[in-house]
Design an enzyme around this catalytic site. Structure first.
Site, PDB file in Angstrom:
ATOM      1  CB  CYS A 223      -0.925  -0.010   1.207  1.00 12.44           C
ATOM      2  SG  CYS A 223      -1.902   1.489   1.325  1.00 12.44           S
TER       3      CYS A 223
ATOM      4  CB  CYS B 137      -0.688   2.594   4.032  1.00 12.50           C
ATOM      5  SG  CYS B 137      -2.111   1.851   3.281  1.00 12.50           S
ATOM      6  CG  ASP B 138       3.093   1.338   4.437  1.00 13.44           C
ATOM      7  OD1 ASP B 138       2.628   1.832   5.473  1.00 13.44           O
ATOM      8  OD2 ASP B 138       2.882   0.166   4.091  1.00 13.44           O
TER       9      ASP B 138
END
Ligand code: NAP
Length: 315
Positions: free
Chosen positions: A138, A141-142
């Site tokens: 992701c 997200c990261d």
């Protein structure tokens, strides 16, 4: 029909575009509707950046914002939303269907399964060791953790292109490793990636092994295999984003619903009905082909209409 407070006309399992759209339609049809959203509600769009192809948003919209709008609309029409996982579902015994979370048990006259699909990983042993230490599925997200670092994305579909383009906001360089030279990604996304000055595409390449930095324990590079000559070479890299497709979330329904060879729920031709009367499926959990937010939403509407018509036959 029973007056039990835990009995519903319809229980919708899942809260992506299919689940929430089904909830909007069921709510508007005045059905007593429960949505078991899952602990990570909102589905795959929660980890998507800009959605540019959902009609009605000419400037695009962030995935999580779109899902918040879906959710509010479902609430507006009276759907009860519970942010817990469905941990059990007894469908084969017929009505009332029984669905339970860790906290509570519910029954219903119809069930709409809209549990979606989950990102796949490569499945090599070293990958597991580095999850959260440089291996991710992701970028939204990261990606932020890879500022001024060099990263790679694995895959040749739209997800890989989208992840790579997003990562250019942070990383100094983004490599795409793809196992062949044909891309499943749409031409527009492939061209954007190919033309981006920070992106380099490596075809016929697969990751053989991931290795880490002894001091930090984080990803330091990969052993990259060239499928044209089987040679393996070190490729220093600090982040690996795996974007190689998805598996349907059907574990709860194995042995109950008919699944195809890839474990997607099989529904009757052009419909949402499963092999069990009163149980319907919608969205990516039954669709390995289109897999778009708009098609999932449409499929949620279809399942709700079928559920409503089925309920009419019970009176
Ligand atoms: P996908 O289209 O199935 O692509 C998966 C890619 O991963 C393929 O290139 C595949 O290679 C590769 N792959 C699979 N297993 C692999 C493995 N073990 N090792 C290395 N490579 C592997 O999946 P997706 O990109 O997640 O897209 C899914 C659907 O969502 C598509 O319909 C897509 O259009 C849609 N989507 C749309 C957007 C958007 O419009 N913004 C964004 C994301 C996704 P092969 O080609 O060789 O099989």
């Amino acid at each position: 029909m029973t007056k039990d407070k835990n009995h519903y006309d319809v229980i919708i399992i899942g809260s992506g575009p299919a689940g929430y759209t089904a909830a909007i339609y069921c709510g508007r049809a005045n059905l007593k509707t429960l949505v078991l959203e899952g602990t990570q509600r909102g589905g795959q769009l929660m980890i998507t950046t800009d959605v540019e192809n959902f009609p009605g948003f000419p400037e695009g919209i962030a995935g999580p914002d779109l899902m918040e709008q879906f959710r509010k609309q479902a609430e507006r029409f009276g759907a009860e939303l519970i942010t817990k996982d469905a941990e059990e579902a007894v469908l084969t015994k017929g009505r009332p269907f029984r669905v339970g979370t860790s906290a509570e048990k519910y029954t219903s006259d119809t069930v709409i399964v809209a549990t979606g699909a989950t990102a796949r990983f490569l499945g090599i042993p070293s990958e597991e060791n580095f999850k959260g230490k440089g291996v991710s599925a992701c970028a939204t997200c990261d990606g932020f953790f890879f500022k001024e670092k060099e990263v790679a994305v694995v895959g040749g579909g739209d997800s890989a292109m989208e992840e790579a383009l997003f990562l250019t906001k942070f990383a100094t360089k983004v490599h795409i490793f793809h196992r062949r030279d044909f891309f499943r990604a749409s031409k527009i996304m492939t061209d954007r990636a190919k033309e981006h000055p920070k992106i380099e595409i490596h075809t016929f390449k697969v990751i053989d092994e991931i290795y880490g930095d002894e001091k930090t324990g984080a990803v330091a590079g990969v052993k990259l295999k060239d499928l044209q000559n089987n040679s393996i070479a070190d490729f220093p890299i600090q982040g690996i984003f795996v974007a190689i497709g998805h598996d349907p979330n059907t574990k709860l329904f194995e042995g109950q619903l008919d699944l195809d060879e890839n474990k997607y729920i099989y529904t009757k031709c052009g419909k949402s009905a499963t092999g069990i009367d009163g149980v319907f499926a919608a969205g990516d959990v039954k669709d390995s082909y289109y897999r778009q937010a708009i098609t999932a939403a449409g499929s949620g509407a279809m399942a709700a209409i079928e559920a409503e018509r089925y309920l009419e036959t019970l009176h």
